[in-house]
Design a protein around this motif. Structure first.
Motif, PDB file in Angstrom:
ATOM      1  N   GLU A  74      -4.277   8.417   0.166  1.00 51.25           N
ATOM      2  CA  GLU A  74      -4.043   7.004  -0.136  1.00 51.25           C
ATOM      3  C   GLU A  74      -3.991   6.794  -1.642  1.00 51.25           C
ATOM      4  OE1 GLU A  74      -3.360   4.584   2.117  1.00 51.25           O
ATOM      5  OE2 GLU A  74      -3.434   6.207   3.594  1.00 51.25           O
ATOM      6  N   CYS A  75      -3.149   5.877  -2.075  1.00 49.08           N
ATOM      7  CA  CYS A  75      -3.006   5.557  -3.495  1.00 49.08           C
ATOM      8  C   CYS A  75      -3.819   4.306  -3.811  1.00 49.08           C
ATOM      9  CB  CYS A  75      -1.545   5.304  -3.842  1.00 49.08           C
ATOM     10  SG  CYS A  75      -0.456   6.686  -3.467  1.00 49.08           S
ATOM     11  N   TYR A  76      -4.149   4.152  -5.068  1.00 50.58           N
ATOM     12  CA  TYR A  76      -4.786   2.925  -5.522  1.00 50.58           C
ATOM     13  C   TYR A  76      -3.946   2.342  -6.652  1.00 50.58           C
ATOM     14  CZ  TYR A  76      -6.808   5.983  -9.112  1.00 50.58           C
ATOM     15  OH  TYR A  76      -6.982   6.882 -10.134  1.00 50.58           O
ATOM     16  N   SER A  77      -4.041   1.049  -6.794  1.00 52.74           N
ATOM     17  CA  SER A  77      -3.273   0.339  -7.802  1.00 52.74           C
ATOM     18  C   SER A  77      -4.010   0.377  -9.136  1.00 52.74           C
ATOM     19  CB  SER A  77      -3.057  -1.105  -7.359  1.00 52.74           C
ATOM     20  OG  SER A  77      -2.503  -1.864  -8.401  1.00 52.74           O
ATOM     21  N   ARG A  78      -3.280   0.573 -10.224  1.00 44.84           N
ATOM     22  CA  ARG A  78      -3.899   0.567 -11.563  1.00 44.84           C
ATOM     23  C   ARG A  78      -4.436  -0.812 -11.913  1.00 44.84           C
ATOM     24  NH1 ARG A  78      -5.051   5.127 -14.304  1.00 44.84           N
ATOM     25  NH2 ARG A  78      -3.344   6.578 -14.347  1.00 44.84           N
ATOM     26  N   VAL A  80      -0.753  11.955  -8.813  1.00 47.13           N
ATOM     27  CA  VAL A  80       0.630  11.500  -8.686  1.00 47.13           C
ATOM     28  C   VAL A  80       0.650  10.030  -9.071  1.00 47.13           C
ATOM     29  CG1 VAL A  80       2.585  11.197  -7.127  1.00 47.13           C
ATOM     30  CG2 VAL A  80       1.063  13.167  -6.844  1.00 47.13           C
ATOM     31  N   GLU A  81       1.494   9.672 -10.029  1.00 50.95           N
ATOM     32  CA  GLU A  81       1.553   8.297 -10.531  1.00 50.95           C
ATOM     33  C   GLU A  81       2.986   7.797 -10.475  1.00 50.95           C
ATOM     34  OE1 GLU A  81       0.369   5.777 -14.552  1.00 50.95           O
ATOM     35  OE2 GLU A  81      -0.334   7.832 -14.302  1.00 50.95           O
ATOM     36  N   THR A 141       0.852  -1.181   0.000  1.00 56.89           N
ATOM     37  CA  THR A 141       0.000   0.000   0.000  1.00 56.89           C
ATOM     38  C   THR A 141       0.891   1.235   0.000  1.00 56.89           C
ATOM     39  OG1 THR A 141      -0.166  -0.003   2.413  1.00 56.89           O
ATOM     40  CG2 THR A 141      -1.917  -1.128   1.187  1.00 56.89           C
ATOM     41  N   CYS A 142       0.404   2.286  -0.615  1.00 55.11           N
ATOM     42  CA  CYS A 142       1.172   3.517  -0.739  1.00 55.11           C
ATOM     43  C   CYS A 142       0.292   4.721  -0.453  1.00 55.11           C
ATOM     44  CB  CYS A 142       1.741   3.660  -2.160  1.00 55.11           C
ATOM     45  SG  CYS A 142       2.806   2.328  -2.658  1.00 55.11           S
ATOM     46  N   SER A 143       0.942   5.788  -0.045  1.00 51.27           N
ATOM     47  CA  SER A 143       0.248   7.063   0.116  1.00 51.27           C
ATOM     48  C   SER A 143       1.228   8.173  -0.236  1.00 51.27           C
ATOM     49  CB  SER A 143      -0.280   7.235   1.539  1.00 51.27           C
ATOM     50  OG  SER A 143       0.794   7.277   2.456  1.00 51.27           O
ATOM     51  N   VAL A 144       0.683   9.340  -0.552  1.00 54.43           N
ATOM     52  CA  VAL A 144       1.498  10.497  -0.917  1.00 54.43           C
ATOM     53  C   VAL A 144       1.010  11.698  -0.119  1.00 54.43           C
ATOM     54  CG1 VAL A 144       2.066  12.119  -2.763  1.00 54.43           C
ATOM     55  CG2 VAL A 144       2.067   9.678  -3.226  1.00 54.43           C
ATOM     56  N   GLU A 145       1.966  12.463   0.387  1.00 48.32           N
ATOM     57  CA  GLU A 145       1.648  13.722   1.059  1.00 48.32           C
ATOM     58  C   GLU A 145       2.288  14.856   0.267  1.00 48.32           C
ATOM     59  OE1 GLU A 145       2.580  16.070   5.228  1.00 48.32           O
ATOM     60  OE2 GLU A 145       2.889  13.915   5.128  1.00 48.32           O
TER      61      GLU A 145
END
Length: 190
Positions: free
Chosen positions: A174-178, A151-152, A48-52
């Motif tokens: 929170e990021c989501y997966s393609r 952001v990708e 899992t990933c997130s970006v700030e």
């Protein structure tokens, strides 16, 4: 006098049967093979990933007298549910309304089982400013409180996408997966 030509008593049925068996066997083999996702995550624990968005600058129109290139300070957090190693980092693209504004790269890292890592990234642009129409859209959407950067980045077997609020306040997105289909309510399905 007897004919020297060989008679074909069959209708090519053997060839058709062989082709059918090979085709069906290949199709069955493909359906039984594990997916790339299962090979990447054999224990079914996902990353899992997130970006700030820590800060930004250069969000002026391209024809402005004080034009600077857009730049974004990001913190990418990666939580690993399994073990893999990434030695070259990953490329990051920051876009607005589908238009790339800046590019960056994470430092190289290695992530162990159930590790969490925060990576600072500076995404910049070699171009000058933002096109006028895009700047007007961004200004209007910021005023309405709906402006979002996208952001990708690629990580291991997946490409992750984060929709980051562009309201000037640091917050984690929170990021989501393609590889997942995103539903309209914001959740994801496989």
């Amino acid at each position: 006098m007897a004919s020297t030509h060989k008679k074909d008593d069959g209708c090519g049925c053997f060839s058709w049967m062989l082709a059918t068996i090979l085709y069906n066997g290949f199709f069955i083999l493909l359906t039984l093979l594990p997916s790339m996702r299962l090979l990447a995550y054999p224990d079914e624990k996902t990353t899992t990933c997130s970006v700030e968005l820590a800060g930004f600058q250069g969000l002026q129109p391209a024809l402005s007298s004080e034009v600077t290139s857009p730049a974004f300070d990001l913190i990418v957090r990666v939580t690993n549910g399994h073990t893999f190693s990434l030695r070259h980092g990953c490329d990051i693209v920051v876009s607005y309304a589908g238009v790339p504004l800046a590019h960056g790269r994470t430092p190289s890292f290695e992530l162990g089982d159930k590790d969490v890592l925060a990576l600072p990234v500076r995404a910049t642009s070699a171009g000058v400013g933002i096109p006028g129409d895009l700047f007007r859209l961004m200004t209007d959407e910021r005023r309405w409180g709906v402006a979002q950067l996208q952001v990708e980045f690629g990580l291991a077997w997946d490409t992750f996408v984060c929709d980051v609020e562009l309201d000037g306040h640091p917050r984690v997105s929170e990021c989501y997966s393609r590889s997942y289909v995103r539903r309209t309510d914001g959740t994801a399905d496989k």
